[in-house]
Design a protein around this motif. Structure first.
Motif, PDB file in Angstrom:
ATOM      1  N   PRO A   7      -4.241  -0.277   9.116  1.00  0.00           N
ATOM      2  CA  PRO A   7      -3.713  -0.257   7.642  1.00  0.00           C
ATOM      3  C   PRO A   7      -2.440   0.046   7.345  1.00  0.00           C
ATOM      4  O   PRO A   7      -1.782  -0.672   6.564  1.00  0.00           O
ATOM      5  CB  PRO A   7      -4.675   0.451   6.568  1.00  0.00           C
ATOM      6  N   GLU A   8      -1.920   1.285   8.116  1.00  0.00           N
ATOM      7  CA  GLU A   8      -0.521   1.930   7.809  1.00  0.00           C
ATOM      8  C   GLU A   8       0.493   0.797   8.446  1.00  0.00           C
ATOM      9  O   GLU A   8       1.567   0.566   8.019  1.00  0.00           O
ATOM     10  CB  GLU A   8      -0.281   3.246   8.494  1.00  0.00           C
ATOM     11  N   MET A  44       0.774  -1.319   0.051  1.00  0.00           N
ATOM     12  CA  MET A  44      -0.030  -0.052   0.042  1.00  0.00           C
ATOM     13  C   MET A  44       0.834   1.385   0.197  1.00  0.00           C
ATOM     14  O   MET A  44       1.992   1.023   0.254  1.00  0.00           O
ATOM     15  CB  MET A  44      -1.038  -0.047   1.093  1.00  0.00           C
ATOM     16  N   SER A  45       0.031   2.535  -0.086  1.00  0.00           N
ATOM     17  CA  SER A  45       1.027   3.605  -0.237  1.00  0.00           C
ATOM     18  C   SER A  45       1.517   4.114   1.095  1.00  0.00           C
ATOM     19  O   SER A  45       0.748   3.665   2.063  1.00  0.00           O
ATOM     20  CB  SER A  45      -0.030   4.699  -0.750  1.00  0.00           C
ATOM     21  N   LEU A  46       2.584   4.785   1.242  1.00  0.00           N
ATOM     22  CA  LEU A  46       3.235   5.101   2.244  1.00  0.00           C
ATOM     23  C   LEU A  46       2.513   6.121   2.871  1.00  0.00           C
ATOM     24  O   LEU A  46       2.846   6.631   4.148  1.00  0.00           O
ATOM     25  CB  LEU A  46       4.772   5.246   2.272  1.00  0.00           C
ATOM     26  N   ARG A  47       1.684   7.069   2.267  1.00  0.00           N
ATOM     27  CA  ARG A  47       1.008   8.069   2.700  1.00  0.00           C
ATOM     28  C   ARG A  47      -0.442   7.814   3.154  1.00  0.00           C
ATOM     29  O   ARG A  47      -1.121   8.574   3.856  1.00  0.00           O
ATOM     30  CB  ARG A  47       0.828   9.107   1.548  1.00  0.00           C
ATOM     31  N   ASP A  48      -1.121   6.748   2.826  1.00  0.00           N
ATOM     32  CA  ASP A  48      -2.354   6.106   2.961  1.00  0.00           C
ATOM     33  C   ASP A  48      -2.304   4.651   2.737  1.00  0.00           C
ATOM     34  O   ASP A  48      -2.228   4.181   1.673  1.00  0.00           O
ATOM     35  CB  ASP A  48      -3.323   6.988   1.708  1.00  0.00           C
ATOM     36  N   GLY A  49      -2.726   4.276   3.843  1.00  0.00           N
ATOM     37  CA  GLY A  49      -2.660   2.619   3.978  1.00  0.00           C
ATOM     38  C   GLY A  49      -4.024   2.002   3.353  1.00  0.00           C
ATOM     39  O   GLY A  49      -4.008   0.669   3.328  1.00  0.00           O
ATOM     40  N   THR A  50      -4.970   2.696   2.951  1.00  0.00           N
ATOM     41  CA  THR A  50      -5.996   2.169   2.201  1.00  0.00           C
ATOM     42  C   THR A  50      -5.825   2.402   0.566  1.00  0.00           C
ATOM     43  O   THR A  50      -6.625   1.710  -0.113  1.00  0.00           O
ATOM     44  CB  THR A  50      -7.324   2.877   2.684  1.00  0.00           C
ATOM     45  N   LYS A  51      -4.837   2.922   0.132  1.00  0.00           N
ATOM     46  CA  LYS A  51      -4.651   2.859  -1.405  1.00  0.00           C
ATOM     47  C   LYS A  51      -3.440   2.138  -1.597  1.00  0.00           C
ATOM     48  O   LYS A  51      -2.264   1.816  -1.106  1.00  0.00           O
ATOM     49  CB  LYS A  51      -4.273   4.494  -1.692  1.00  0.00           C
ATOM     50  N   LYS A  52      -3.418   1.659  -2.972  1.00  0.00           N
ATOM     51  CA  LYS A  52      -2.257   0.727  -3.631  1.00  0.00           C
ATOM     52  C   LYS A  52      -1.046   1.451  -3.846  1.00  0.00           C
ATOM     53  O   LYS A  52      -1.055   2.571  -4.149  1.00  0.00           O
ATOM     54  CB  LYS A  52      -2.724  -0.081  -4.808  1.00  0.00           C
TER      55      LYS A  52
END
Ligand code: TYM
Length: 337
Positions: free
Chosen positions: A245-246, A191-199
């Motif tokens: 998620p993060e 996941m994205s390091l800025r938003d754990g809900t986005k790939k």
């Protein structure tokens, strides 16, 4: 069901830049299966990349850089077949047959089509809509039985099976295998390091959201240090990561890089604050990724060497694909096949 010899195929788009997601979800696992004793075929899917606009010079560079990324990640062009899709015409030829097998409704259901086409579907390319039929052709033109991918490709692989089944039914044959997706390991969805809900994705506008395989050690460490987290320490078991998620993402990344399970990471680091876990993760990431980035830069100085590897790979791929395409044409009833 006919017996098919196990054969692995997978592809990556040369659409600019490789991320840690591509590495853990795909490249590293490609290298791992290479030594398992089955034939492995890996493809730079340039025909897929142009379903959205690609600057021609950038596409050439991205294809060579992707090839460098494959080799730097441990894929040996002697052991595996490594090539770019446009050089093996059977992919596009079989894709046309599959365009006539697949149904519009199947394509319309694809989440990637919906995401990529956005609201203005009338303005998307016809190629973007037909993309999954070309992907099915990539796989089935080798009668590949196993396809290692990240989780985001699962739906496309289900469609590949649907196309194989419909073709076999329509023509009363047992010709195409029902391919198995291989989605295994701790990091099949980084996941994205800025938003754990986005790939984690190369198309995210924020470079801080991803680690690129070309990032240097300082950049990698800085991105991990700045990664979004919460204020709690790491839990001791996986249940403790629910709704975090993060935290879960960083644990999965650690697990993927260290060849551990997420639970093993928690056994070792549970109870730690992120102020302690992040530096450990940064050290691990730098240790594993720096040699890859160094090898990629070295290979990028040798474009002729890369082009020769791709040309040789295309020849080998063609030897497998051409007879399967010929037989497909015969089944369909094409005169002269
Ligand atoms: P592509 O080019 O978007 O991604 C290549 C591979 O990387 C994986 N991946 C990830 N895995 C974990 N976490 C992430 N954040 C992440 N981002 C990407 C993808 O799942 C994929 O395995 N349609 C395919 C390319 C393709 C293909 C094929 C794959 C074309 N033909 C035939 C397999 C077989 C794609 O766009 O992947």
């Amino acid at each position: 069901m006919a017996e098919f010899t196990p054969r692995v195929f997978s592809g990556i788009q040369p659409s600019g830049g490789l991320t840690l997601g591509n590495y853990l979800g795909a490249l590293k696992r490609f290298a791992d299966v290479q030594d398992a004793g089955v034939e492995t075929i890996y493809c730079m899917v340039d025909l897929h990349a142009i379903t959205v606009w690609q600057d021609p010079t950038a596409l050439t560079r991205a294809t060579r850089e992707l090839c460098a990324g494959f080799i730097a990640s441990g894929i040996d062009p002697e052991k595996s077949i490594l090539f770019n899709q446009s050089q093996v015409p059977a992919h596009a030829q079989l894709a046309w047959i599959f365009n006539c097998v697949a149904r519009m409704g199947w394509m319309q259901r694809m989440t990637q089509w919906k995401d990529k086409a956005g609201k203005n579907t009338q303005n998307a390319s016809l190629g973007l809509f037909a993309y999954p039929a070309l992907m099915a052709a990539d796989i089935l033109v080798y009668h590949a039985t196993h396809v290692p991918v990240g989780e985001d490709q699962k739906q496309h692989l289900e469609l590949t099976r649907d196309i194989a089944i419909k073709f076999n039914n329509d023509f009363g044959v047992d010709f195409f295998p029902e391919t198995e997706p291989v989605i295994e390991g701790a990091a099949t969805r980084v996941m994205s390091l800025r938003d754990g809900t986005k790939k984690m994705s190369k198309s995210d506008p924020s470079d801080m959201s991803r680690i690129n395989l070309t990032d240097d050690a300082d950049t990698i460490a800085q991105k991990i240090r700045k990664a979004r987290t919460d204020a709690e320490p790491l839990p001791g078991d996986l249940d403790g990561l629910t709704a975090r998620p993060e935290a879960r993402n960083l644990v999965n990344i650690y697990a993927g890089l260290a060849d551990m399970s997420a639970q093993q990471v928690l056994n070792a680091h549970g109870g730690q604050q992120f102020s302690a876990f992040k530096p450990a993760l940064a050290d691990l990431a730098v240790d594993r990724l720096s040699p890859i980035s160094a090898e990629m830069s070295r290979l990028m100085q040798e474009p002729a060497e890369i082009d020769a590897i791709l040309a040789r790979g295309a020849e080998r791929a063609n030897t497998i694909a051409a007879p399967i395409l010929k037989r497909t044409y015969e089944i369909v009833g094409m005169v002269g096949a």
